[in-house]
Design a protein around this motif. Structure first.
Motif, mmCIF file in Angstrom:
data_model
loop_
_atom_site.group_PDB
_atom_site.id
_atom_site.type_symbol
_atom_site.label_atom_id
_atom_site.label_comp_id
_atom_site.label_asym_id
_atom_site.label_seq_id
_atom_site.Cartn_x
_atom_site.Cartn_y
_atom_site.Cartn_z
ATOM 1 N N GLU A 1 1.008 -1.110 0.023
ATOM 2 C CA GLU A 1 -0.007 -0.017 0.103
ATOM 3 C C GLU A 1 1.006 1.017 -0.090
ATOM 4 O OE1 GLU A 1 -1.929 -2.772 2.698
ATOM 5 O OE2 GLU A 1 0.001 -2.186 2.379
ATOM 6 N N SER A 2 0.247 2.290 -0.491
ATOM 7 C CA SER A 2 0.940 3.565 -0.280
ATOM 8 C C SER A 2 -0.178 4.864 -0.541
ATOM 9 C CB SER A 2 1.923 3.732 -1.767
ATOM 10 O OG SER A 2 1.198 3.612 -2.942
ATOM 11 N N GLY A 3 0.140 6.067 -0.351
ATOM 12 C CA GLY A 3 -0.559 6.971 -0.746
ATOM 13 C C GLY A 3 -1.320 7.584 0.639
ATOM 14 N N GLY A 4 -0.974 7.155 1.615
ATOM 15 C CA GLY A 4 -1.585 7.615 3.011
ATOM 16 C C GLY A 4 -0.866 8.697 3.395
ATOM 17 N N GLY A 5 -1.609 9.382 4.397
ATOM 18 C CA GLY A 5 -0.991 10.716 4.941
ATOM 19 C C GLY A 5 -1.712 11.391 5.783
ATOM 20 N N SER A 6 -1.477 12.865 6.004
ATOM 21 C CA SER A 6 -2.316 13.860 6.866
ATOM 22 C C SER A 6 -3.083 14.682 5.879
ATOM 23 C CB SER A 6 -1.433 14.250 8.000
ATOM 24 O OG SER A 6 -0.605 13.222 8.826
ATOM 25 N N VAL A 7 -4.298 14.745 6.311
ATOM 26 C CA VAL A 7 -5.244 15.751 5.497
ATOM 27 C C VAL A 7 -6.246 16.649 6.494
ATOM 28 C CG1 VAL A 7 -6.556 13.904 4.928
ATOM 29 C CG2 VAL A 7 -6.449 15.809 3.514
ATOM 30 N N GLN A 8 -6.542 17.646 5.915
ATOM 31 C CA GLN A 8 -7.866 18.379 6.889
ATOM 32 C C GLN A 8 -8.995 17.743 6.492
ATOM 33 O OE1 GLN A 8 -7.042 22.471 6.618
ATOM 34 N NE2 GLN A 8 -5.650 22.573 7.938
ATOM 35 N N ALA A 9 -9.919 17.642 7.531
ATOM 36 C CA ALA A 9 -11.388 17.413 7.253
ATOM 37 C C ALA A 9 -11.687 18.130 5.903
ATOM 38 C CB ALA A 9 -12.195 17.823 8.502
ATOM 39 N N GLY A 10 -12.610 17.088 5.124
ATOM 40 C CA GLY A 10 -12.955 17.715 3.801
ATOM 41 C C GLY A 10 -12.028 17.641 2.520
ATOM 42 N N GLY A 11 -11.004 17.226 2.972
ATOM 43 C CA GLY A 11 -9.770 17.055 1.704
ATOM 44 C C GLY A 11 -9.982 15.507 1.447
ATOM 45 N N ASP B 1 -4.646 -16.504 -9.812
ATOM 46 C CA ASP B 1 -6.021 -16.691 -9.843
ATOM 47 C C ASP B 1 -6.774 -15.729 -10.725
ATOM 48 O OD1 ASP B 1 -5.151 -17.068 -6.729
ATOM 49 O OD2 ASP B 1 -6.307 -18.794 -7.591
ATOM 50 N N SER B 2 -7.673 -16.049 -11.582
ATOM 51 C CA SER B 2 -8.200 -15.067 -12.582
ATOM 52 C C SER B 2 -9.549 -14.684 -11.801
ATOM 53 C CB SER B 2 -8.658 -16.056 -13.640
ATOM 54 O OG SER B 2 -9.230 -17.066 -13.141
ATOM 55 N N SER B 3 -10.098 -15.355 -10.736
ATOM 56 C CA SER B 3 -11.233 -14.999 -9.907
ATOM 57 C C SER B 3 -10.646 -14.522 -8.491
ATOM 58 C CB SER B 3 -12.161 -16.048 -9.793
ATOM 59 O OG SER B 3 -12.783 -16.319 -11.064
ATOM 60 N N TYR B 4 -11.104 -13.416 -8.173
ATOM 61 C CA TYR B 4 -10.486 -13.032 -6.959
ATOM 62 C C TYR B 4 -11.592 -11.749 -6.219
ATOM 63 C CZ TYR B 4 -8.763 -9.170 -9.674
ATOM 64 O OH TYR B 4 -8.515 -8.358 -10.751
ATOM 65 N N CYS B 5 -11.244 -11.513 -5.139
ATOM 66 C CA CYS B 5 -11.706 -10.236 -4.532
ATOM 67 C C CYS B 5 -10.489 -9.426 -4.007
ATOM 68 C CB CYS B 5 -12.709 -10.505 -3.378
ATOM 69 S SG CYS B 5 -14.275 -11.277 -3.792
ATOM 70 N N ILE B 6 -10.526 -8.273 -3.970
ATOM 71 C CA ILE B 6 -9.498 -7.340 -3.246
ATOM 72 C C ILE B 6 -10.364 -6.093 -2.733
ATOM 73 C CG2 ILE B 6 -8.826 -6.197 -5.342
ATOM 74 C CD1 ILE B 6 -5.973 -6.415 -4.749
ATOM 75 N N GLY B 7 -9.916 -5.847 -1.655
ATOM 76 C CA GLY B 7 -10.225 -4.748 -1.006
ATOM 77 C C GLY B 7 -9.652 -3.789 0.068
ATOM 78 N N TRP B 8 -10.239 -3.000 0.490
ATOM 79 C CA TRP B 8 -9.581 -2.046 1.458
ATOM 80 C C TRP B 8 -10.267 -2.116 2.897
ATOM 81 C CZ3 TRP B 8 -5.126 0.603 0.550
ATOM 82 C CH2 TRP B 8 -4.509 0.717 -0.763
ATOM 83 N N PHE B 9 -9.418 -2.000 3.978
ATOM 84 C CA PHE B 9 -9.918 -2.375 5.069
ATOM 85 C C PHE B 9 -9.329 -1.280 6.088
ATOM 86 C CE2 PHE B 9 -12.058 -6.338 4.684
ATOM 87 C CZ PHE B 9 -11.324 -6.648 3.316
ATOM 88 N N TYR C 1 -5.540 -1.146 5.206
ATOM 89 C CA TYR C 1 -5.040 -2.155 4.555
ATOM 90 C C TYR C 1 -5.651 -2.511 3.183
ATOM 91 C CZ TYR C 1 -3.088 -2.630 9.424
ATOM 92 O OH TYR C 1 -2.408 -2.493 10.666
ATOM 93 N N CYS C 2 -4.826 -3.163 2.549
ATOM 94 C CA CYS C 2 -5.155 -3.829 0.940
ATOM 95 C C CYS C 2 -5.121 -5.294 1.491
ATOM 96 C CB CYS C 2 -4.262 -3.302 0.152
ATOM 97 S SG CYS C 2 -4.555 -4.307 -1.436
ATOM 98 N N ALA C 3 -6.221 -5.962 1.037
ATOM 99 C CA ALA C 3 -6.374 -7.393 1.241
ATOM 100 C C ALA C 3 -6.742 -8.226 0.068
ATOM 101 C CB ALA C 3 -7.002 -7.879 2.522
ATOM 102 N N SER C 4 -6.634 -9.437 -0.051
ATOM 103 C CA SER C 4 -7.218 -10.112 -1.323
ATOM 104 C C SER C 4 -7.804 -11.575 -0.942
ATOM 105 C CB SER C 4 -6.157 -9.959 -2.451
ATOM 106 O OG SER C 4 -5.013 -10.810 -2.247
ATOM 107 N N SER C 5 -8.238 -12.027 -1.907
ATOM 108 C CA SER C 5 -8.737 -13.390 -1.559
ATOM 109 C C SER C 5 -9.219 -14.280 -3.092
ATOM 110 C CB SER C 5 -9.982 -13.486 -0.645
ATOM 111 O OG SER C 5 -10.679 -14.653 -0.668
ATOM 112 N N PRO C 6 -8.852 -15.382 -3.236
ATOM 113 C CA PRO C 6 -8.959 -16.168 -4.383
ATOM 114 C C PRO C 6 -10.369 -16.644 -4.191
ATOM 115 C CG PRO C 6 -7.543 -17.343 -2.863
ATOM 116 C CD PRO C 6 -7.610 -16.012 -2.344
ATOM 117 N N THR C 7 -11.417 -16.148 -4.734
ATOM 118 C CA THR C 7 -12.776 -16.616 -4.641
ATOM 119 C C THR C 7 -13.632 -16.135 -5.979
ATOM 120 O OG1 THR C 7 -14.671 -16.382 -3.295
ATOM 121 C CG2 THR C 7 -13.530 -14.356 -3.372
ATOM 122 N N THR C 8 -14.526 -16.723 -6.097
ATOM 123 C CA THR C 8 -15.203 -16.675 -7.408
ATOM 124 C C THR C 8 -16.585 -15.885 -7.010
ATOM 125 O OG1 THR C 8 -16.413 -18.748 -7.058
ATOM 126 C CG2 THR C 8 -14.670 -18.768 -8.576
#
Length: 123
Positions: A6-16, A29-37, A94-101
């Motif tokens: 992961e990258s791109g985090g930081g500090s920002v003011q509300a509304g930013g 895997d050609s089938s997967y789920c990937i997400g942010w937590f 966090y970024c996370a992935s799972s091999p699922t259809t």
């Protein structure tokens, strides 16, 4: 092995805005789920947004209309565009992935590959 960075985090003011990126490698895997937590201090890990290999998306109610998940398959990169940020969005993301259809799921227990996280602080 799948690796997520992961990258791109930081500090920002509300509304930013911030855009998080998650570079993925080692996928077979050609089938997967990937997400942010995210996990705020003293709170449980929660799903924010997820997308599957078919492009279907799922969002937590708390971020609907503010966050957008997307993926660039050519770059093997997942993004989370976060707009109208609030102090309550402060957390380690966090970024996370799972091999699922099926899915995309927001339950962390459905995912078995995790990145190391990037901190987002909204003041």
């Amino acid at each position: 092995d799948v690796q997520l960075v992961e990258s791109g985090g930081g500090s920002v003011q509300a509304g930013g805005s911030l855009r998080l990126s998650c570079a993925a490698s080692g996928y077979t895997d050609s089938s997967y789920c990937i997400g942010w937590f995210r996990q705020a201090p003293g709170k449980e890990l929660e799903g924010v947004a997820a997308i599957n290999s078919a492009g279907r998306t799922n969002y937590a109610d708390s971020v609907k209309g503010r966050f957008t998940i997307s993926q660039d398959n050519a770059k093997n990169t997942l993004y989370l565009q976060m707009n109208s940020l609030k102090p309550e969005d402060t957390a380690m993301y966090y970024c996370a992935s799972s091999p699922t259809t099926t899915g995309p799921f927001l339950s962390p227990s459905a995912y078995n590959n995790w990145g190391q996280g990037t901190q987002v602080t909204v003041s």
